[in-house]
Design an enzyme around this catalytic site. Structure first.
Site, PDB file in Angstrom:
ATOM      1  N   CYS A  50       0.841  -1.198   0.000  1.00 17.62           N
ATOM      2  CA  CYS A  50       0.000   0.000   0.000  1.00 17.62           C
ATOM      3  C   CYS A  50       0.870   1.239   0.000  1.00 17.62           C
ATOM      4  O   CYS A  50       2.100   1.169   0.100  1.00 17.62           O
ATOM      5  CB  CYS A  50      -0.944   0.016   1.206  1.00 17.62           C
ATOM      6  SG  CYS A  50      -0.094   0.185   2.791  1.00 17.62           S
ATOM      7  N   CYS A  53       3.152   1.705   3.019  1.00 20.68           N
ATOM      8  CA  CYS A  53       4.380   0.903   2.956  1.00 20.68           C
ATOM      9  C   CYS A  53       5.455   1.625   2.146  1.00 20.68           C
ATOM     10  O   CYS A  53       6.630   1.648   2.516  1.00 20.68           O
ATOM     11  CB  CYS A  53       4.089  -0.461   2.339  1.00 20.68           C
ATOM     12  SG  CYS A  53       2.905  -1.463   3.250  1.00 20.68           S
ATOM     13  N   ASP A 459      -1.935   1.334 -32.885  1.00 22.59           N
ATOM     14  CA  ASP A 459      -0.960   0.717 -33.777  1.00 22.59           C
ATOM     15  C   ASP A 459      -1.709   0.301 -35.040  1.00 22.59           C
ATOM     16  O   ASP A 459      -2.936   0.177 -35.025  1.00 22.59           O
ATOM     17  CB  ASP A 459      -0.327  -0.492 -33.096  1.00 22.59           C
ATOM     18  CG  ASP A 459       0.597  -1.257 -34.022  1.00 22.59           C
ATOM     19  OD1 ASP A 459       1.449  -0.625 -34.659  1.00 22.59           O
ATOM     20  OD2 ASP A 459       0.429  -2.494 -34.122  1.00 22.59           O
ATOM     21  N   ASP A 662       5.141  -2.879 -29.229  1.00 22.77           N
ATOM     22  CA  ASP A 662       4.175  -1.974 -28.613  1.00 22.77           C
ATOM     23  C   ASP A 662       4.141  -2.112 -27.097  1.00 22.77           C
ATOM     24  O   ASP A 662       3.495  -1.293 -26.421  1.00 22.77           O
ATOM     25  CB  ASP A 662       2.763  -2.254 -29.152  1.00 22.77           C
ATOM     26  CG  ASP A 662       2.637  -1.931 -30.632  1.00 22.77           C
ATOM     27  OD1 ASP A 662       3.172  -0.892 -31.042  1.00 22.77           O
ATOM     28  OD2 ASP A 662       2.014  -2.722 -31.356  1.00 22.77           O
TER      29      ASP A 662
END
Length: 794
Positions: A50, A53, A459, A662
């Site tokens: 989290c 942390c 793309d 990509d």
């Protein structure tokens, strides 16, 4: 009897041994020396889960002498620490970093120990799933018993049901709640608070008071609140764990393409060397079927290359002396002798991996609203409960039971269940809604990001088009030429050959003699005493007459150019001494592309194309689909640069792509989508994967995301309104723990019911008179209107 497998026990034991041995000098070998003398250490820290942390780790390591930077990647659960040159004399060593992390409650291992670390992550997921199952079973049974008590059971029955509830709830919470208890203990031992501290306190106090009530014959017990809260919080924690595991796999998908070693030529003899020992200037040999270990230049040999890693284009490229080849490119048909231009750590593949990690690191800054409230929530809840306890203790003249009861009611009524469900429930329902339409969502926060987009980047090959080569009309081939070309095409595995064989009409094929495939050129054979070739136009022209015909739909172009106007690729065929027949290959526009782009424009979104293909095919595609901005010959770095430029201008970008090239740009976009036909790395890097061929999935997902965003905001409003009403009543002593549990459950049910609205309503993607999606992007191709209705009912 242990429920753990021997393999996991062995891994755990080995982990302890390695954790004890990796000290002092050995830890130094895990670092990477930079050009400026700094040393970078990368650690895997599985306990990070989290924002609190992240703050704890970075705040603890940042002030240490010699630490240039300490950065946590929440998605990868990875810590990167850069130490200044000669930092050891100041006391900051890799050993000190690890010991500091251990004192904080975050055991760390160098990423080179990834095998054991992967086993630890798998065990963590398994434990979460087991805890979730136990909590769900307990919640269902305790709630059933509670309903009977609430319905007016007599005292004997009530006391019996309380005891049975205790037998179910206490062990269930003790086992399932360890996720929160351990986190809270670590935080308190380090002198800090996190969101798990008030959760643990509410669970323990409610269980304790419930046991007291049950054993003393009291009328009220709150086991149902404890186990229900545990279950719902574990649901959110487990979904978050799954999302991060999948995101972490995106980087690993590219890393797996890196060669483990290379074949070095020493005095004319091949010698296998580790990839880390390869340096610029070395003479290497790359057999067919293997990937280029480092960036290199061809010295000798001829072959075809699969450069989809770099360009996203599936068409193989001929390789010969002098050609520069990037690391990770696949060698298809013949061995190549090459000169290394870089080491493995400086290669193109290493650069792509670094871009992926950098993009994931940037995405870690996106924090959900509920997470951003975590730091305020924990101290606020404790202050409210403490104030209620002290206030009632004074007001009642020392009645601790009443004071504790009110404090527990405050803790339960302010339990973040509704707040915690506000986002995850919408994400789960949204994921289900998308799944029904053939769209897989890998990250709940992706819905939030998708709802904010104003620009869509596509793309070309494999995304807006099918990516599969296809042959145009063959009206001008004689039966003899068609049969011979088809027979030669059958002797090659080249994609262009497969397209030609599939496009030519099946006829009786002639017998072939002396068949040979020339790497990088094509296929040659003797047919009825005549030599025939199928392959690269220049190579075929060596045996053919000067005249030629071009098969692309009836246009009589010549073959002066290796890639004449138009096509995706160009292949020639000829009998010796006869005119050349030139085939034009291209690809079809993906089904639903035109209506999907129209729907996106109707939603006031800007649409662009970024392609590694040439100017002519990209321009034709843009014209067919009415796309105003289309960029050609885009490398992975170029695509990321365009995304960064748009983001710097304040735009929110959706990247839609499929190729390995990509993957970095998919990770760099604010949110990303890929078709199921995409490569592994592309699918892993994308937030959404659509399994159907129709591009209508893109506007449909956007519509679901917009509605999910509105529901999340409504859920937060409901949760805030609930707390604004319930907390004052609880502190005033007007709410018992039982009523608090009911109110907490009711707020959660209200949030879930509101989220279920996502399963109804919405827009339908429709388009009539859509252009023929099977039309190829060939020169002179015309739009052939036909009626097609595309529907995805919302």
């Amino acid at each position: 009897m242990s429920c753990c497998s021997p393999a996991l026990d062995l891994a755990e034991n080995e982990g302890r041994v390695l954790g004890a041995d990796l000290r002092g000098e050995e830890l130094k070998h895990a670092g990477r020396l930079g050009a400026d003398g700094t040393v970078t250490y990368v650690f895997s820290v599985p306990a990070i889960h989290c924002g609190a942390c992240i703050a704890a780790v970075e705040d603890a390591l940042g002030p240490l002498p010699g630490v240039v930077s300490a950065r946590v990647n929440l998605t990868l659960r990875r810590l990167t620490v850069v130490l200044a040159p000669e930092s050891a004399p100041s006391g900051t060593t890799p050993l000190r970093l690890v010991e500091t992390l251990e004192r904080l409650g975050y055991p760390a291992t160098p990423v080179d120990l990834g095998d054991l670390d992967q086993l630890a992550r798998e065990r963590e997921s398994g434990k979460l799933l087991l805890a979730l199952g136990i909590a769900g079973f307990a919640a269902a049974n305790v709630m059933l018993l509670s309903v009977s008590v609430w319905s007016g059971a007599d005292e004997a029955t009530r006391d019996l049901f309380h005891l049975i509830s205790a037998l179910i709830a206490v062990p269930a919470v003790a086992i399932s709640g360890q996720v929160f208890f351990r986190s809270a203990f670590v935080a308190l031992r380090a002198g800090r608070l996190n969101m798990d501290v008030p959760i643990s306190l509410a669970l323990l106090l409610s269980l304790g008071l419930s046991l007291y009530e049950s054993l003393s014959g009291g009328a009220e017990a709150y086991f149902d609140a404890a186990v229900t809260l545990t279950f719902f919080l574990l649901v959110g924690r487990y979904l978050d764990q799954l999302m991060r595991e999948r995101a972490r796999s995106a980087v690993l998908g590219i890393a797996r393409l890196a060669a483990k070693g290379a074949t070095r030529i020493v005095d004319g003899e091949p010698v296998l060397v580790p990839i880390d020992e390869v340096e610029a200037g070395m003479h290497l040999r790359v057999p067919a079927g293997e990937r280029m270990p480092v960036d290199a230049r061809v010295l000798a040999g001829a072959s075809d290359l699969d450069r989809s890693l770099v360009t996203g284009e599936s068409e193989p490229v001929a390789a010969g002396p002098g050609l520069r080849i990037e690391a990770g490119v696949l060698n298809l048909t013949g061995p190549l002798d090459v000169e290394a231009l870089s080491g493995a750590k400086d290669s193109f593949l290493a650069e792509m991996t670094a871009m992926m990690e950098a993009a994931e690191q940037g995405r870690g800054a996106y924090v959900r609203i509920a997470d951003r409230m975590a730091r305020l929530y924990a101290p606020a809840v404790h202050l409210l409960a403490a104030a209620a306890f002290l206030g009632w203790l004074v007001a009642t003249g020392g009645d601790w039971y009443q004071a504790v009861t009110v404090a527990i009611a405050v803790l339960i009524v302010t339990c973040p269940c509704a707040l915690g469900l506000a986002v995850p429930v919408v994400h789960v329902i949204g994921a289900s809604r998308l799944f029904q339409a053939g769209i897989l969502m890998k990250d709940g926060s992706a819905l939030e990001r998708l709802a904010e987009i104003d620009t869509v980047l596509f793309d070309k090959t494999g995304t807006l088009t099918t990516g599969t080569p296809r042959l145009a009309r063959t009206d001008f081939l004689s039966d003899q030429e068609s049969a011979a070309a088809r027979a030669l095409a059958a002797r090659s595995h080249h994609p262009a050959s497969r397209a030609i064989r599939a496009g030519l009409e099946a006829v009786a094929e002639p017998d072939l003699e002396a068949v040979r495939e020339v790497a990088g050129s094509g296929v040659e054979a003797m047919i009825a005493g005549r030599r025939a070739r199928l392959g690269r136009p220049g190579w075929v022209a060596e045996i053919a007459a000067p005249e030629g015909r071009h098969v692309d739909g009836g246009l009589g172009d010549g073959i002066e150019d290796e890639r004449p106007r138009g096509g995706k690729g160009h292949v020639a065929f000829a009998f010796e001494g006869a005119p050349t027949v030139s085939f034009s290959l291209d690809e079809a526009v993906r089904q639903g592309a035109a209506p999907a782009l129209a729907a996106l424009r109707d939603a006031v979104l800007s649409v662009e194309v970024l392609s590694g293909d040439g100017e002519a095919p990209v321009g034709r595609l843009a014209g067919m689909l009415d796309i105003e901005r289309a960029a050609c010959r885009q490398s992975p770095a170029d695509k990321i640069a365009r995304i960064r430029t748009l983001q710097a201008e304040g735009h929110q970008v959706l990247m839609v792509g499929d190729g390995l090239n990509d993957a970095p740009s998919l990770a760099a976009g604010n949110v990303s989508m890929a078709p199921a036909s995409a490569c592994d790395a592309g699918r892993l890097a994308a937030d959404f994967v659509f399994t159907r061929e129709n591009l209508a999935a893109v506007p449909f997902a956007f519509d679901v995301a917009k509605r999910a965003k509105a529901l999340v905001r409504t859920n937060f409003a409901l949760a805030i309104l609930y707390n604004a009403v319930a907390v004052p009543l609880a502190m005033a002593g007007l709410v018992t723990p039982l009523v608090a549990a009911i109110a907490m459950s009711a707020s959660s049910i209200l949030v879930v019911a509101n989220s279920l609205r996502l399963t109804r309503g919405g827009h339908t993607v429709r388009s009539a008179d859509v252009e023929d999606q099977t039309a190829a992007l060939a020169p002179g191709a015309v739009k052939a209107p036909r009626t097609e209705r595309l529907e995805i009912a919302a």
